[in-house]
Design a protein around this motif. Structure first.
Motif, mmCIF file in Angstrom:
data_model
loop_
_atom_site.group_PDB
_atom_site.id
_atom_site.type_symbol
_atom_site.label_atom_id
_atom_site.label_comp_id
_atom_site.label_asym_id
_atom_site.label_seq_id
_atom_site.Cartn_x
_atom_site.Cartn_y
_atom_site.Cartn_z
ATOM 1 N N SER A 43 0.842 -1.193 0.000
ATOM 2 C CA SER A 43 0.000 0.000 0.000
ATOM 3 C C SER A 43 0.880 1.248 0.000
ATOM 4 O O SER A 43 2.073 1.192 0.346
ATOM 5 C CB SER A 43 -0.914 0.017 1.227
ATOM 6 N N VAL A 44 0.287 2.350 -0.377
ATOM 7 C CA VAL A 44 1.007 3.623 -0.343
ATOM 8 C C VAL A 44 1.453 3.898 1.091
ATOM 9 O O VAL A 44 2.610 4.263 1.329
ATOM 10 C CB VAL A 44 0.127 4.772 -0.877
ATOM 11 N N ALA A 45 0.569 3.699 2.050
ATOM 12 C CA ALA A 45 0.908 3.951 3.455
ATOM 13 C C ALA A 45 2.081 3.089 3.913
ATOM 14 O O ALA A 45 2.998 3.578 4.587
ATOM 15 C CB ALA A 45 -0.313 3.711 4.337
ATOM 16 N N GLU A 46 2.084 1.803 3.561
ATOM 17 C CA GLU A 46 3.195 0.908 3.932
ATOM 18 C C GLU A 46 4.497 1.388 3.291
ATOM 19 O O GLU A 46 5.557 1.368 3.918
ATOM 20 C CB GLU A 46 2.916 -0.520 3.481
ATOM 21 N N SER A 47 4.422 1.822 2.041
ATOM 22 C CA SER A 47 5.608 2.276 1.320
ATOM 23 C C SER A 47 6.177 3.538 1.941
ATOM 24 O O SER A 47 7.395 3.676 2.104
ATOM 25 C CB SER A 47 5.266 2.518 -0.153
ATOM 26 N N VAL A 48 5.301 4.459 2.313
ATOM 27 C CA VAL A 48 5.746 5.705 2.949
ATOM 28 C C VAL A 48 6.352 5.407 4.316
ATOM 29 O O VAL A 48 7.394 5.967 4.684
ATOM 30 C CB VAL A 48 4.585 6.709 3.050
ATOM 31 N N GLY A 49 5.742 4.494 5.063
ATOM 32 C CA GLY A 49 6.301 4.100 6.354
ATOM 33 C C GLY A 49 7.678 3.475 6.208
ATOM 34 O O GLY A 49 8.587 3.741 6.994
ATOM 35 N N TYR A 50 7.846 2.675 5.177
ATOM 36 C CA TYR A 50 9.139 2.049 4.886
ATOM 37 C C TYR A 50 10.190 3.120 4.580
ATOM 38 O O TYR A 50 11.311 3.063 5.090
ATOM 39 C CB TYR A 50 8.975 1.088 3.709
ATOM 40 N N MET A 51 9.818 4.104 3.755
ATOM 41 C CA MET A 51 10.741 5.196 3.424
ATOM 42 C C MET A 51 11.156 5.930 4.697
ATOM 43 O O MET A 51 12.327 6.265 4.870
ATOM 44 C CB MET A 51 10.084 6.166 2.436
ATOM 45 N N ARG A 52 10.216 6.171 5.580
ATOM 46 C CA ARG A 52 10.515 6.881 6.819
ATOM 47 C C ARG A 52 11.464 6.078 7.710
ATOM 48 O O ARG A 52 12.435 6.588 8.241
ATOM 49 C CB ARG A 52 9.218 7.182 7.571
#
Length: 87
Positions: free
Chosen positions: A21-30
């Protein structure tokens, strides 16, 4: 002396799969402290998601639970490790 790309890369490659998901991907980037992440499908780079994409998505009030493949920037241009740096 001619240098290849592989001689300059000294970091682990971080990526997400297209089904994340977009949210999972953004969390991973963070968590990884990175500003963008390639999106991989069957060992092939199919897109990329960047901080700029995330800002746009938030501004557009996009549902962040959807797959990253639906909002990633594409196509991506790739090179091989043996590509000369000054080619």
């Amino acid at each position: 002396m001619s240098a290849n790309v592989e001689m300059l890369v000294n970091r682990e490659l971080f990526f997400v799969t297209s089904s994340k998901s977009v949210a999972e991907s953004v969390g991973y980037m963070r968590r990884k402290h990175i500003s963008c992440v390639p999106v991989i499908d069957s060992d092939v780079a199919v897109g990329i998601i960047t901080e700029r994409d995330v800002v746009r998505l938030i501004h557009e009030k996009v549902d962040l639970s959807q797959p990253v493949s639906s909002v990633m920037s594409k196509p991506v241009i790739t090179i091989t490790p043996g590509t000369p740096v000054f080619d």
